[in-house]
Write a protein that holds these residues in place. Sequence first.
Motif, PDB file in Angstrom:
ATOM      1  N   LEU A   1       0.830  -1.209   0.000  1.00  0.00           N
ATOM      2  CA  LEU A   1       0.000   0.000   0.000  1.00  0.00           C
ATOM      3  C   LEU A   1       0.863   1.257   0.000  1.00  0.00           C
ATOM      4  CD1 LEU A   1      -2.723  -1.221   2.518  1.00  0.00           C
ATOM      5  CD2 LEU A   1      -2.892  -1.080   0.035  1.00  0.00           C
ATOM      6  N   VAL A   2       2.007   1.202   0.670  1.00  0.00           N
ATOM      7  CA  VAL A   2       2.958   2.319   0.599  1.00  0.00           C
ATOM      8  C   VAL A   2       3.401   2.521  -0.845  1.00  0.00           C
ATOM      9  CG1 VAL A   2       5.293   3.052   1.221  1.00  0.00           C
ATOM     10  CG2 VAL A   2       3.771   2.132   2.978  1.00  0.00           C
ATOM     11  N   ALA A   3       3.645   1.416  -1.541  1.00  0.00           N
ATOM     12  CA  ALA A   3       4.089   1.489  -2.936  1.00  0.00           C
ATOM     13  C   ALA A   3       3.031   2.102  -3.844  1.00  0.00           C
ATOM     14  CB  ALA A   3       4.468   0.100  -3.438  1.00  0.00           C
TER      15      ALA A   3
ATOM     16  N   LYS B   1      14.219  -2.510   8.104  1.00  0.00           N
ATOM     17  CA  LYS B   1      14.596  -3.809   7.550  1.00  0.00           C
ATOM     18  C   LYS B   1      15.116  -3.691   6.121  1.00  0.00           C
ATOM     19  CE  LYS B   1      11.440  -6.567  10.406  1.00  0.00           C
ATOM     20  NZ  LYS B   1      10.299  -7.522  10.408  1.00  0.00           N
ATOM     21  N   LEU B   2      14.608  -2.715   5.372  1.00  0.00           N
ATOM     22  CA  LEU B   2      15.071  -2.524   3.999  1.00  0.00           C
ATOM     23  C   LEU B   2      16.282  -1.602   3.928  1.00  0.00           C
ATOM     24  CD1 LEU B   2      11.661  -2.167   2.085  1.00  0.00           C
ATOM     25  CD2 LEU B   2      13.165  -4.159   2.186  1.00  0.00           C
TER      26      LEU B   2
ATOM     27  N   ARG C   1      10.000   6.549   1.969  1.00  0.00           N
ATOM     28  CA  ARG C   1       9.020   5.611   1.424  1.00  0.00           C
ATOM     29  C   ARG C   1       9.345   5.289  -0.033  1.00  0.00           C
ATOM     30  NH1 ARG C   1       4.457   6.381   5.125  1.00  0.00           N
ATOM     31  NH2 ARG C   1       2.870   5.762   3.604  1.00  0.00           N
ATOM     32  N   GLY C   2       9.822   6.300  -0.773  1.00  0.00           N
ATOM     33  CA  GLY C   2      10.180   6.067  -2.167  1.00  0.00           C
ATOM     34  C   GLY C   2      11.342   5.093  -2.297  1.00  0.00           C
ATOM     35  N   GLU C   3      12.351   5.262  -1.435  1.00  0.00           N
ATOM     36  CA  GLU C   3      13.480   4.342  -1.458  1.00  0.00           C
ATOM     37  C   GLU C   3      13.031   2.930  -1.079  1.00  0.00           C
ATOM     38  OE1 GLU C   3      16.487   5.830   1.096  1.00  0.00           O
ATOM     39  OE2 GLU C   3      17.002   7.558  -0.163  1.00  0.00           O
ATOM     40  N   ALA C   4      12.129   2.838  -0.122  1.00  0.00           N
ATOM     41  CA  ALA C   4      11.630   1.527   0.296  1.00  0.00           C
ATOM     42  C   ALA C   4      10.891   0.836  -0.842  1.00  0.00           C
ATOM     43  CB  ALA C   4      10.712   1.680   1.515  1.00  0.00           C
ATOM     44  N   THR C   5      10.099   1.606  -1.579  1.00  0.00           N
ATOM     45  CA  THR C   5       9.362   1.037  -2.710  1.00  0.00           C
ATOM     46  C   THR C   5      10.328   0.525  -3.773  1.00  0.00           C
ATOM     47  OG1 THR C   5       7.487   2.525  -2.307  1.00  0.00           O
ATOM     48  CG2 THR C   5       7.669   1.539  -4.495  1.00  0.00           C
ATOM     49  N   ALA C   6      11.348   1.317  -4.076  1.00  0.00           N
ATOM     50  CA  ALA C   6      12.329   0.912  -5.083  1.00  0.00           C
ATOM     51  C   ALA C   6      13.076  -0.349  -4.647  1.00  0.00           C
ATOM     52  CB  ALA C   6      13.303   2.051  -5.356  1.00  0.00           C
TER      53      ALA C   6
ATOM     54  N   LEU D   1       7.185  -6.862  -3.855  1.00  0.00           N
ATOM     55  CA  LEU D   1       5.848  -6.359  -4.180  1.00  0.00           C
ATOM     56  C   LEU D   1       5.018  -7.430  -4.863  1.00  0.00           C
ATOM     57  CD1 LEU D   1       6.692  -2.734  -5.352  1.00  0.00           C
ATOM     58  CD2 LEU D   1       5.935  -3.530  -3.107  1.00  0.00           C
ATOM     59  N   ALA D   2       5.658  -8.291  -5.623  1.00  0.00           N
ATOM     60  CA  ALA D   2       4.919  -9.367  -6.295  1.00  0.00           C
ATOM     61  C   ALA D   2       4.357 -10.367  -5.299  1.00  0.00           C
ATOM     62  CB  ALA D   2       5.835 -10.084  -7.279  1.00  0.00           C
TER      63      ALA D   2
END
Length: 983
Positions: A930-932, A961-962, A967-972, A980-981
């Motif tokens: 959801l953040v992504a 953990k990442l 949030r953008g860096e976490a998504t990447a 994400l898959a």
Amino acid sequence: MHGEYARPDLAAPVGAPGDPSVVDRARSEAGHPLRCRGGPVEAPIGHVLALQIRRRGLLDACEMTAGSPIEQCSGCASRLTGGAQACRIEGVRRQWVLMGEAWASEASHTASELLERGGELALLEEWLGLVRASSRGRLVLVSGEAGIGKTALLRRFCDVAESSACVLWGGCDPLFTARALGPLLDIAQLTGGELSRSLESGARPFEVVTVLMREARRRAPTIVVLEDVHWADEATLDVLALLGRRIESFPALLVVTYRDELSRTHPLRVVLGELPRVGVHRLKLLPLSPSAVAALAERRIADVQQLYRQTAGNPFFVTEVLAAGGDEMPESARDAVLARASHLSSAARTLLEVVAIAPSHCELWLLDAIAGEAPEALEECLASGMLEAHPRGLAFRHELARLALEASLPANRRVALHRQALALLAKPQRGAPDLARLAHHAEAAADARAVLKYAPPAAARAASVGAHREGAALYASAVRFADEVSVRAGLLDSEAREAYLAGDFVEAAEACAEALAGHREAGAVREEAGSLRLHSRLMLSLGRDQDAIAGGKQAITLLETLPPDRDLAVAYVSLSEIAAMAEDPEPAIAWGQRALELAHKSDDRETATHAEVCIGGVEAQRGARAGVAKLERTLEGAIEAGFEAVAANAFEFRVSAAVRSRDFAAVDRYLTRGVDYCSDRDLGTWRQPLVALGARADLDRGRWSDAAAGAARVLRTARTQASAPALARSVLALVRARRGDPGVEDALDFRVPADEVDAGRTRQVPAPPPTSKMYLAIAHAEIAWLRRDPVGVREATDEALALAVRAGAAWIVGELAYWRWRTGIVEEVPAGAAEPYVLSIRGEWRRAADCWTDLGCPYESALAFADAGDDERLRRAFDELQQLGARAAAAIVARGLRERGVRGLPRGPRRSTEQNPAGLTRRELEVLSLVAQGLRNAQIAEQLVVSEKTIDHHVSAILRKLNTRTRGEATAEAARLGLLART
């Protein structure tokens, strides 16, 4: 990724007044037909707009006449946008306007690039390419704050794509109450033919979808734009939901825009949450960067950093500030709009005022009639960029600008303009009056007679196509202006019915109560009985089952003073259904029999079928095979006869009986079919319980992630503790408790949202209805057992067990008795309890485990093995619970094993944690997905039904953990790791 936005100096319309090159290029006079390449399209062009097109050099090798069809010559791919067909006109290398939609031609593209939108344009082009290559559709959800540039992005995209695709564009209007199927009506103006005819005949959403899909296949590939769906009516949202589920079955790129500032209970939030993942893309537009704002400003403003701080990079605000000029920085977008308007002449400001009171657009003939024909003033408004041409007339460049101008009008001036518009729109130059617009202007003009004339038929029109929320709002508007007792009571009845169908049981109950008082005052017996029927149903939904039964009986008493007729049969069957829902089977069957007898006498097949559904439903829920067979036969008969509400009711009874008895084969046969049936026919009142029952079935089958997702879908718009949301809360709480996840209390605790409190009425505090009480008691009991709280188990089950025994609900009786037994309560097993539970209570754990295994209930099977007295069976129970992710129960079994001296039991992370390289838990993966998608913590909390503080903790853990900071860096990083898959 930021994207692009147009520089205002370069994007300004060409062809300003006095430009000789423009005048020289105008080769036509009003009175001649406009011819373009490709074929004829009807498009009424008013005299003033014709003059502006002529003056602005927007025609080349073309001819035009007011009121004439536009003829399109062969060889031109066309775009259809909101009521007009626009084609590239050979030889024109300037901006052109046709029927009000302004688009840039090839030459102006190079001069007026959107700033920081290149990535988004590339994605849209890529997705269109996928549609073209595969003939399978794609849905793109474009979101962002007001003024972020959603429309500008899509205009540019469609302008580029028009050479190879057909564009169908429709928008939602910001009326007090939205037009039913508004954007589809826009599109029908373009396509004509079958879509237009279906809408004119009152087609419902699923019928509209079928026709629109055929239209898209005929014009493939097609780009369908639905703009501003945050203003959409309920029927349009139904269309969107249906298109989303079928998106891959037709060759169209469906692009939907909306503002992302949606409240927790906004209807669009539900639709977005239920869309499939396959074929659906989300595109969130972000504000402009400081460098982009600086590029827009160029040397036009001294303090660019202040401009960025003041506007936060919002493109609309930035361009308004720059266009307003002046030495002082406006503090808000509203101030910037008003400053910009202040530079115009008095005549131009008068035109702005007229357009400001017309949401979405103002027809040219309407503008002329109110303000007088003033071509120079209109030219000034267009040249300034305050107004732009629109498919149906003229409009502000952005709704924020219109609102700013409208709010600045003195009250008397605003009312006077609305009254003028009301009188003129009642007799439009073309076509039938738009009842929703008339109701809007009537209310704004405080014209009671006009509101009562236009709002009820507008509401009836909305209701007929499934826009029940809008129907309720329009009836409520009429109620505010109604003084005569019987008229007001009738309107309140209609408001209550539509609010009930829209799922707002509290508003419906309050309107219904007022209607009852009115009917009693007027001495209208039959009408009072009708109100009592609905009121009793609503009382049950609000957990007041005794009031519900009393109201149903009172309705019957009133009608029995009159000659027997269909109304009395309907009252009998209504009380039968209410008694069944109240878990009172014997009266339910008795009232159903009386309804059946009277319906047969009057040859009322629909009421007779409804009565058979109620009788069969009660018998099926009590486990009678004959009742199941009767219910299934009656269900098929109701579908064949077109008794939609009766069929939906039968689906609910059949699925409920199957879920209770763990008959998952029947669940598979009827659940999806029932959900689809109700979804297609706008039967949300029955669809929600089916979704909740499906979540409970998934819980029992060990499909806990699916169960939690289904429960969350129901809870996103829960306004009451009616059966569906209460059952969903019990399922969600049990999934979390069994997994050892946080948020158990959040799931169980029902709160009426603050934004649902109506200042004009005292809102009722809802309680769960009887069926819900039993399911909630089961959840509370198991959670108390998992927490080793025997007192909590007893408190949770005392009342519910007595209710279940009275109802003859064998499986619920057994489950409640089972949890009492597990906590050491010694008592006689209630008669009629379901066999697997009885076997466990009697100590026959092996037979109980076999029963649960045969039924397909792995959690219950594992718990049965946990009752064995040997280490091997206990270890098996532990392993199976671990495999399910049932940490809480596994911990109880592990404790017993350790007490028996068993060592070496695993204590490591959960299986879901071990399966990803970052060590994220299942819930952290869910939050990450959801953040992504660009959701804020508050939005994620609402969607997952937990507190915002809980989400704060999850996000902090994800970042840690990442090894990321934002949030953008976490998504990447999550995309790189393939996390994400997994969600």
